[in-house]
Design a protein around this motif. Structure first.
Motif, mmCIF file in Angstrom:
data_model
loop_
_atom_site.group_PDB
_atom_site.id
_atom_site.type_symbol
_atom_site.label_atom_id
_atom_site.label_comp_id
_atom_site.label_asym_id
_atom_site.label_seq_id
_atom_site.Cartn_x
_atom_site.Cartn_y
_atom_site.Cartn_z
ATOM 1 N N ALA A 38 0.576 -1.264 -0.431
ATOM 2 C CA ALA A 38 0.005 0.158 -0.431
ATOM 3 C C ALA A 38 0.630 1.123 0.215
ATOM 4 C CB ALA A 38 -0.773 0.231 1.002
ATOM 5 N N VAL A 39 1.805 1.190 0.919
ATOM 6 C CA VAL A 39 2.792 1.945 1.150
ATOM 7 C C VAL A 39 3.838 2.609 -0.544
ATOM 8 C CG1 VAL A 39 4.678 3.063 1.902
ATOM 9 C CG2 VAL A 39 2.985 2.614 3.400
ATOM 10 N N ARG A 40 3.781 1.552 -0.751
ATOM 11 C CA ARG A 40 5.098 1.769 -1.950
ATOM 12 C C ARG A 40 4.406 1.862 -3.342
ATOM 13 N NH1 ARG A 40 7.989 -3.442 -0.656
ATOM 14 N NH2 ARG A 40 9.696 -2.470 1.181
ATOM 15 N N LEU A 41 3.277 1.479 -3.467
ATOM 16 C CA LEU A 41 2.392 1.676 -4.465
ATOM 17 C C LEU A 41 1.824 3.649 -4.382
ATOM 18 C CD1 LEU A 41 0.032 -1.190 -5.438
ATOM 19 C CD2 LEU A 41 2.360 -0.554 -6.861
ATOM 20 N N SER A 42 0.931 3.829 -3.510
ATOM 21 C CA SER A 42 0.758 4.464 -3.687
ATOM 22 C C SER A 42 1.415 5.671 -3.097
ATOM 23 C CB SER A 42 0.364 5.496 -1.967
ATOM 24 O OG SER A 42 0.987 5.020 -0.803
ATOM 25 N N LEU A 43 3.092 5.328 -2.908
ATOM 26 C CA LEU A 43 4.253 6.346 -3.215
ATOM 27 C C LEU A 43 4.623 6.688 -4.662
ATOM 28 C CD1 LEU A 43 6.541 5.954 0.084
ATOM 29 C CD2 LEU A 43 5.382 7.804 -0.612
ATOM 30 N N ARG A 44 4.464 5.533 -5.404
ATOM 31 C CA ARG A 44 4.462 5.632 -6.675
ATOM 32 C C ARG A 44 4.552 6.620 -7.595
ATOM 33 N NH1 ARG A 44 5.948 -0.635 -8.837
ATOM 34 N NH2 ARG A 44 5.685 0.776 -10.378
ATOM 35 N N THR A 45 2.541 6.591 -6.795
ATOM 36 C CA THR A 45 1.736 7.241 -7.851
ATOM 37 C C THR A 45 1.952 8.181 -7.389
ATOM 38 O OG1 THR A 45 -0.217 5.128 -7.578
ATOM 39 C CG2 THR A 45 -1.145 7.706 -7.784
ATOM 40 N N LEU A 46 1.768 8.994 -6.155
ATOM 41 C CA LEU A 46 2.515 10.229 -6.090
ATOM 42 C C LEU A 46 3.743 11.017 -7.197
ATOM 43 C CD1 LEU A 46 2.966 12.989 -5.405
ATOM 44 C CD2 LEU A 46 4.208 11.832 -2.656
ATOM 45 N N GLU A 47 4.995 9.957 -6.898
ATOM 46 C CA GLU A 47 5.585 9.888 -8.274
ATOM 47 C C GLU A 47 5.477 10.360 -9.601
ATOM 48 O OE1 GLU A 47 10.343 8.065 -8.241
ATOM 49 O OE2 GLU A 47 8.311 6.356 -8.715
ATOM 50 N N GLN A 48 4.393 9.135 -9.522
ATOM 51 C CA GLN A 48 4.024 9.898 -11.826
ATOM 52 C C GLN A 48 2.751 11.117 -11.291
ATOM 53 O OE1 GLN A 48 3.603 4.886 -11.853
ATOM 54 N NE2 GLN A 48 1.890 6.026 -12.739
ATOM 55 N N ILE A 49 2.312 11.561 -10.613
ATOM 56 C CA ILE A 49 1.828 12.657 -11.024
ATOM 57 C C ILE A 49 2.342 14.385 -9.975
ATOM 58 C CG2 ILE A 49 -0.688 10.870 -10.320
ATOM 59 C CD1 ILE A 49 -0.683 12.687 -7.977
ATOM 60 N N ALA A 50 3.127 13.926 -9.696
ATOM 61 C CA ALA A 50 4.238 15.194 -9.768
ATOM 62 C C ALA A 50 5.901 14.619 -10.035
ATOM 63 C CB ALA A 50 4.034 15.151 -7.831
ATOM 64 N N PRO A 51 5.991 14.134 -10.811
ATOM 65 C CA PRO A 51 7.219 13.998 -12.043
ATOM 66 C C PRO A 51 8.122 14.724 -11.370
ATOM 67 C CG PRO A 51 5.884 14.606 -13.306
ATOM 68 C CD PRO A 51 5.027 14.462 -12.481
ATOM 69 N N GLY A 52 9.440 15.019 -10.752
ATOM 70 C CA GLY A 52 10.713 15.364 -11.028
ATOM 71 C C GLY A 52 11.488 15.112 -9.662
ATOM 72 N N ASN A 53 12.340 15.963 -9.429
ATOM 73 C CA ASN A 53 13.678 15.251 -8.225
ATOM 74 C C ASN A 53 13.934 16.538 -7.278
ATOM 75 O OD1 ASN A 53 14.483 13.968 -11.702
ATOM 76 N ND2 ASN A 53 14.874 12.761 -9.553
ATOM 77 N N SER A 54 13.313 16.885 -6.835
ATOM 78 C CA SER A 54 13.109 18.801 -5.625
ATOM 79 C C SER A 54 13.330 17.561 -4.111
ATOM 80 C CB SER A 54 12.494 19.712 -6.116
ATOM 81 O OG SER A 54 11.261 19.643 -6.065
ATOM 82 N N VAL A 55 11.915 16.691 -4.428
ATOM 83 C CA VAL A 55 10.999 16.792 -2.881
ATOM 84 C C VAL A 55 11.180 15.349 -3.151
ATOM 85 C CG1 VAL A 55 9.481 16.252 -1.689
ATOM 86 C CG2 VAL A 55 9.431 18.700 -2.967
ATOM 87 N N GLU A 56 11.714 15.406 -1.595
ATOM 88 C CA GLU A 56 12.046 14.061 -0.875
ATOM 89 C C GLU A 56 10.968 13.277 -0.245
ATOM 90 O OE1 GLU A 56 15.475 11.618 -1.697
ATOM 91 O OE2 GLU A 56 15.359 11.095 0.937
ATOM 92 N N VAL A 57 10.315 12.345 -0.890
ATOM 93 C CA VAL A 57 8.929 11.498 -0.121
ATOM 94 C C VAL A 57 9.583 10.655 0.661
ATOM 95 C CG1 VAL A 57 6.652 11.432 0.629
ATOM 96 C CG2 VAL A 57 7.071 13.330 -1.300
ATOM 97 N N ARG A 58 9.585 10.383 2.208
ATOM 98 C CA ARG A 58 9.966 9.140 2.976
ATOM 99 C C ARG A 58 9.066 8.356 3.936
ATOM 100 N NH1 ARG A 58 15.860 12.213 5.260
ATOM 101 N NH2 ARG A 58 16.680 12.500 3.469
ATOM 102 N N VAL A 59 8.821 6.875 3.680
ATOM 103 C CA VAL A 59 8.104 6.992 4.858
ATOM 104 C C VAL A 59 9.189 5.594 5.297
ATOM 105 C CG1 VAL A 59 5.971 5.383 5.391
ATOM 106 C CG2 VAL A 59 5.629 7.097 3.200
ATOM 107 N N PRO A 60 9.413 5.671 6.106
ATOM 108 C CA PRO A 60 10.438 4.576 6.661
ATOM 109 C C PRO A 60 9.310 3.372 7.528
ATOM 110 C CG PRO A 60 10.846 6.676 8.311
ATOM 111 C CD PRO A 60 9.621 6.941 6.778
ATOM 112 N N PRO A 61 9.811 2.000 7.314
ATOM 113 C CA PRO A 61 10.956 1.540 6.162
ATOM 114 C C PRO A 61 10.989 1.378 4.982
ATOM 115 C CG PRO A 61 9.933 -0.125 7.671
ATOM 116 C CD PRO A 61 9.276 0.862 8.042
ATOM 117 N N PHE A 62 9.309 1.704 4.760
ATOM 118 C CA PHE A 62 9.203 1.201 2.791
ATOM 119 C C PHE A 62 9.496 1.795 2.354
ATOM 120 C CE2 PHE A 62 5.798 -0.031 6.726
ATOM 121 C CZ PHE A 62 5.873 -0.913 6.801
ATOM 122 N N ALA A 63 9.781 2.972 1.739
ATOM 123 C CA ALA A 63 10.023 3.365 0.943
ATOM 124 C C ALA A 63 10.534 5.188 0.763
ATOM 125 C CB ALA A 63 8.955 3.462 -0.440
#
Length: 128
Positions: A38-63
């Motif tokens: 759930a965490v990984r797929l939702s974070l990867r969805t965020l990565e897709q809808i807000a592409p770029g490299n200026s913000v790192e979103v961390r949800v330890p220990p998952f992704a």
């Protein structure tokens, strides 16, 4: 680096729905594989809808993912970091918790001028 396969919205929804009772305080913590999905797929969805490299979103220990257009960081601690636990992240991703509420509770930290990713949340809504 090779790009990742796009997240199937149905797959992400299914993974998040599987942990919904826990998000609503009605159940014990889900099994680690369910929670990780759930965490990984939702974070990867965020990565897709807000592409770029200026913000790192961390949800330890998952992704952790990088997102949001802007200046790219290449080494060390990025200037814009969002960090939270799995439950808070999934509550934000489903609209069960707002960005200001999570900040007020102290379950979310956001540092840097671009770290407010609330405009991309929630990622999905699931019925209670």
């Amino acid at each position: 680096m090779a790009s990742r396969r796009a997240v199937d919205p149905a797959e992400m929804r299914e993974a998040v729905v599987a942990v919904r009772p826990w998000l609503d305080d009605d159940a014990q913590r889900p099994a680690r594989p369910e929670l990780a999905a759930a965490v990984r797929l939702s974070l990867r969805t965020l990565e897709q809808i807000a592409p770029g490299n200026s913000v790192e979103v961390r949800v330890p220990p998952f992704a952790a993912v990088q997102c949001v257009a802007g200046p790219r960081h290449t080494r060390g601690t990025p200037p814009n970091v969002v960090e939270t636990d799995a439950r808070t992240w999934l509550q934000l991703a489903t609209g069960r918790l707002t960005w200001p509420e999570a900040l007020d509770r102290g379950t979310l930290t956001a540092s840097g001028t671009r770290a407010d990713i609330s405009q991309w949340l929630p990622l999905l809504r699931i019925d209670s």
